[in-house]
Scaffold this active site. Structure first.
Site, PDB file in Angstrom:
ATOM      1  N   LYS A  81      44.121  72.206  26.884  1.00  0.00           N
ATOM      2  CA  LYS A  81      45.295  72.121  26.743  1.00  0.00           C
ATOM      3  C   LYS A  81      45.096  73.459  25.786  1.00  0.00           C
ATOM      4  O   LYS A  81      44.663  74.585  25.503  1.00  0.00           O
ATOM      5  CB  LYS A  81      46.072  71.175  25.344  1.00  0.00           C
ATOM      6  CG  LYS A  81      47.878  71.741  25.093  1.00  0.00           C
ATOM      7  CD  LYS A  81      48.549  70.412  24.237  1.00  0.00           C
ATOM      8  CE  LYS A  81      49.551  70.743  23.870  1.00  0.00           C
ATOM      9  NZ  LYS A  81      50.100  69.744  22.171  1.00  0.00           N
ATOM     10  N   SER A 156      54.234  66.989  24.100  1.00  0.00           N
ATOM     11  CA  SER A 156      54.279  68.703  24.610  1.00  0.00           C
ATOM     12  C   SER A 156      53.190  68.899  25.720  1.00  0.00           C
ATOM     13  O   SER A 156      52.892  69.654  26.234  1.00  0.00           O
ATOM     14  CB  SER A 156      54.452  69.719  23.475  1.00  0.00           C
ATOM     15  OG  SER A 156      53.040  69.050  22.747  1.00  0.00           O
ATOM     16  N   SER A 180      53.011  64.342  20.465  1.00  0.00           N
ATOM     17  CA  SER A 180      52.715  64.746  21.905  1.00  0.00           C
ATOM     18  C   SER A 180      51.535  65.217  23.155  1.00  0.00           C
ATOM     19  O   SER A 180      51.244  65.105  23.420  1.00  0.00           O
ATOM     20  CB  SER A 180      52.737  66.303  21.712  1.00  0.00           C
ATOM     21  OG  SER A 180      54.057  67.053  21.467  1.00  0.00           O
TER      22      SER A 180
END
Ligand code: GLN
Length: 475
Positions: A81, A156, A180
């Site tokens: 990420k 997310s 997330s």
């Protein structure tokens, strides 16, 4: 082997590498090729890294020399990420304000993975500063759900989820502040795991809400999630909140607590049906389903959306155009700050900063922030009490499958996506999402997830219960 190499799980690839059926180079090439081909459409990655030949060679040599004693993650290509620092690479948290920021050091999780011989394919798309449930708040365009590209992959960590679901990477790291990792895992048909708070170091994670954030895996199987967690967990002198989570005894027959009173409005009927089927499958295996009461849970979302913006507003104060990233000059120092932040941050980030500053301001802090902290304490007490009679607590990960782009433009409707996931962050407890079957929406078959929470520090209990559902044998 019938599967393409990029479709393998970590467990399968690690075995094939050790059996010399495949090479590290072949595995890397298969993932890099799939990533390159699919990324134009899916936007799972914000950047694909070039092959690191030295790391590939080193991983191959370790496997050749040590065989079975090589770390499980050696030679495995992962997606990371965009809010986790990898030295020398941009880590932008999908924000314009950090679009040119290059990490000057490795996050502790990256140091550990490098030591294990892991390879990094690139940095994945996300909602700006990890605020959102769809990746639509990315400053660089949304990632798409590989199961139906007219729908969001969740967020997310949506880019990480899309990358693994589309077999561009074997596994990925995400971060989870309110769901997330687990929510995108559910929407993309993956296993997603949020560790106990402190089980994994946050050093080198671009902070969103420091008392809620945890790094964790998005994986194709429970065993893979466990393997990646085992590679990154542990105490870290660079993060004083870290703890050692020793493996605890795992029950043979689980007592699974279900808060039926929470499974009401807003939960799609077919999602509920899959949840009931999963419970029935557990009961059939000899596990016990127990009704539990968690009376403060209906207030968890409100408490989260006070505490999270409060912490975010203070964490994001460091982005002022002076020390990191993009700087926009004005007529005075104050104007420099104002212009850098006005142009650098997106709408949702600004909304949270405003909200967070408001709930922390004198005159409101008692009414909002302190009340939310009280609710947080009550949630913890209620969960601890429930865990006196059950081993895990189960509910669906999300009320509905992946939604279409633009469907949740009203911020509150987006926040409601997190209704089931935020509590594990507020209580610091570990939580796991496992696929529980697909539902049809407009001719698309979309995954759904079942969510388990375990007591603080009992992360391994979650892997055990998840594996019962998937039928995996954990080593
Ligand atoms: N969707 C939640 C939010 O927008 C959770 C975010 C997260 O876990 N990083 O805050």
């Amino acid at each position: 082997m019938s599967k393409a190499l990029n479709e393998l799980t970590i467990t399968e690839a690690a075995r094939a590498l050790r059996a010399q059926e495949i090479t590290v180079q072949q595995l890397w090439d298969a993932c890099a090729k799939a990533a390159k081909e699919k990324n134009t459409e899916l936007k799972a990655f914000l950047e694909l890294f070039p092959a690191d030949d030295t790391a590939i060679d080193a991983a191959q040599k370790r496997i050749d020399n040590k065989g079975d004693n090589t770390p499980a993650l050696c030679g495995i290509p992962l997606a990371i990420k965009d809010n986790i620092l990898i030295e020398g690479h941009i880590a932008s948290s999908a924000s314009k304000i950090l679009s040119n920021y290059k990490a000057t050091y490795d996050a502790t999780v990256i140091t550990k993975l490098k030591e294990a011989g892991t390879l990094f394919l690139g940095r994945t798309n996300m909602d700006e500063f990890a605020m959102g449930s769809s990746t639509e708040h990315s400053a660089f365009g949304a990632a798409k759900n590989p199961h139906d590209t007219s729908r969001v992959p969740g967020g997310s960590s949506g880019g990480s989820a899309a990358a693994v679901a589309a077999h561009m990477a074997l596994c990925a790291l995400g971060s989870d502040t309110g769901g997330s990792i687990r929510q995108p895992a559910a929407h993309c048909g993956l296993v997603g795991f949020k560790p106990t708070y402190g089980a994994v170091s946050r050093n080198g994670l671009e902070a969103l809400a420091s008392s809620l954030d945890q790094i964790g895996p998005l994986a194709k199987s429970v065993a893979d999630a466990k393997a990646l967690f085992d590679a990154i967990r542990g105490r870290d002198p660079l993060d004083a909140t870290t703890i050692e989570t020793a493996p605890s005894a795992v029950p043979v027959a689980f007592r699974i607590g279900v808060p039926h009173h929470l499974l009401t409005e807003g939960l799609d009927k077919d999602v509920r049906a899959h949840f009931d089927n999963a419970l029935a499958a557990f009961a059939q295996q000899g596990h016990e389903i127990v009704d539990v009461s968690l009376p403060t849970s209906p207030h968890a979302l409100a408490a989260y959306y006070v505490i999270q913006p409060a912490e975010a507003s203070t964490n994001l104060a460091r982005y002022d155009g002076m020390r990191y990233g993009v700087s926009v000059a004005g007529d005075s120092l104050l104007q420099d700050y104002v212009r850098s932040r006005t142009e650098g941050f997106g709408t949702e980030t600004k909304r949270r900063i405003l909200l967070g500053t408001y709930v922390l301001s004198s005159g409101y802090i008692d009414a909002y922030y302190r009340k939310a902290e009280l609710a947080r304490g009550m949630l913890r007490t209620e969960y601890d009490k429930a865990f006196e009679s059950v081993d895990v607590i189960a509910f669906p990960t999300t009320p509905s499958p992946a939604f279409a782009f633009g469907e949740k433009t009203d911020p509150v409707s987006m926040y409601l996506e997190d209704i089931f996931t935020v509590t594990a962050n507020l209580t610091g407890m570990p939580a796991l999402s496992v696929p529980m079957g697909n539902v049809m929406r407009e001719h698309a078959s979309l995954p759904t997830g079942i969510h388990f929470t375990a007591p603080h520090g009992k992360d391994n209990v979650l892997f055990a219960v998840g594996a019962k559902l998937t039928g995996e044998q954990l080593y």
